[in-house]
Design a protein around this motif. Structure first.
Motif, PDB file in Angstrom:
ATOM      1  N   ASN A  40     -49.090 -72.060 -52.048  1.00 32.38           N
ATOM      2  CA  ASN A  40     -49.371 -70.704 -51.571  1.00 32.38           C
ATOM      3  C   ASN A  40     -50.164 -70.741 -50.264  1.00 32.38           C
ATOM      4  OD1 ASN A  40     -48.073 -69.562 -53.769  1.00 32.38           O
ATOM      5  ND2 ASN A  40     -49.959 -69.272 -54.935  1.00 32.38           N
ATOM      6  N   THR A  43     -47.935 -71.787 -47.459  1.00 33.90           N
ATOM      7  CA  THR A  43     -47.064 -70.673 -47.102  1.00 33.90           C
ATOM      8  C   THR A  43     -47.806 -69.698 -46.191  1.00 33.90           C
ATOM      9  OG1 THR A  43     -45.799 -70.888 -49.147  1.00 33.90           O
ATOM     10  CG2 THR A  43     -45.653 -68.778 -48.001  1.00 33.90           C
ATOM     11  N   HIS A  46     -47.898 -70.884 -42.761  1.00 40.97           N
ATOM     12  CA  HIS A  46     -46.559 -71.100 -42.194  1.00 40.97           C
ATOM     13  C   HIS A  46     -46.192 -72.581 -42.121  1.00 40.97           C
ATOM     14  CE1 HIS A  46     -46.379 -66.848 -41.191  1.00 40.97           C
ATOM     15  NE2 HIS A  46     -47.601 -66.971 -40.730  1.00 40.97           N
ATOM     16  N   TYR A  48     -44.175 -74.449 -44.010  1.00 39.21           N
ATOM     17  CA  TYR A  48     -43.183 -74.264 -45.059  1.00 39.21           C
ATOM     18  C   TYR A  48     -42.694 -75.572 -45.667  1.00 39.21           C
ATOM     19  CZ  TYR A  48     -43.303 -69.540 -43.226  1.00 39.21           C
ATOM     20  OH  TYR A  48     -43.718 -68.312 -42.814  1.00 39.21           O
ATOM     21  N   ALA A  51     -45.276 -76.530 -48.126  1.00 33.75           N
ATOM     22  CA  ALA A  51     -45.219 -75.590 -49.255  1.00 33.75           C
ATOM     23  C   ALA A  51     -44.055 -75.927 -50.175  1.00 33.75           C
ATOM     24  CB  ALA A  51     -45.105 -74.161 -48.747  1.00 33.75           C
ATOM     25  N   GLU A  52     -42.901 -76.205 -49.586  1.00 31.55           N
ATOM     26  CA  GLU A  52     -41.733 -76.559 -50.401  1.00 31.55           C
ATOM     27  C   GLU A  52     -42.023 -77.800 -51.245  1.00 31.55           C
ATOM     28  OE1 GLU A  52     -37.102 -78.078 -50.031  1.00 31.55           O
ATOM     29  OE2 GLU A  52     -38.269 -77.797 -48.207  1.00 31.55           O
ATOM     30  N   ARG A  71     -41.230 -68.245 -55.388  1.00 37.79           N
ATOM     31  CA  ARG A  71     -41.982 -68.620 -54.182  1.00 37.79           C
ATOM     32  C   ARG A  71     -41.273 -69.733 -53.412  1.00 37.79           C
ATOM     33  NH1 ARG A  71     -47.631 -67.079 -54.871  1.00 37.79           N
ATOM     34  NH2 ARG A  71     -47.436 -64.898 -55.502  1.00 37.79           N
ATOM     35  N   VAL A  75     -39.747 -69.768 -49.483  1.00 38.02           N
ATOM     36  CA  VAL A  75     -39.989 -70.815 -48.486  1.00 38.02           C
ATOM     37  C   VAL A  75     -38.672 -71.436 -48.025  1.00 38.02           C
ATOM     38  CG1 VAL A  75     -40.954 -73.143 -48.228  1.00 38.02           C
ATOM     39  CG2 VAL A  75     -42.351 -71.317 -49.175  1.00 38.02           C
TER      40      VAL A  75
END
Length: 103
Positions: A40, A43, A46, A48, A51-52, A71, A75
């Protein structure tokens, strides 16, 4: 450590939050919550790809979490991986539908 990391996010101390999330990961490497919450944060920042990676790790530990699928789908969409995003969204809906039936 996880609570402190989340608090630092709320205080917008993102650098400190990242450090705390890594410490929380070292203390609890099998906690999906650590990966989810750090995902989170990434994310929000930015970041990504990071985050992934964290959402994917959270799903390895807790594969039937509709929110994490949603979520990660968000992403993946931002990364231009549309087909994978749709797959995650469909999985999230499937999981949530099962929960609705059980209630």
């Amino acid at each position: 450590m996880l609570n402190r990391a989340i608090t630092r996010v709320l205080l917008r101390d993102f650098r400190g939050a990242v450090e705390d999330f890594y410490q929380a990961q070292n203390l609890s490497p099998y906690s999906a919550h650590v990966y989810f919450n750090r995902g989170n944060l990434y994310t929000m920042l930015h970041k990504y790809e990071l985050a992934e990676k964290d959402y994917s790790q959270a799903l390895k530990l807790q594969p039937d979490d509709a929110i994490v699928h949603k979520r990660r789908g968000d992403v993946l969409g931002k990364l231009g991986k549309r087909n994978l995003a749709i797959k995650d969204y469909k999985r999230a809906v499937q999981i949530q539908s099962k929960r609705q039936i059980i209630r």
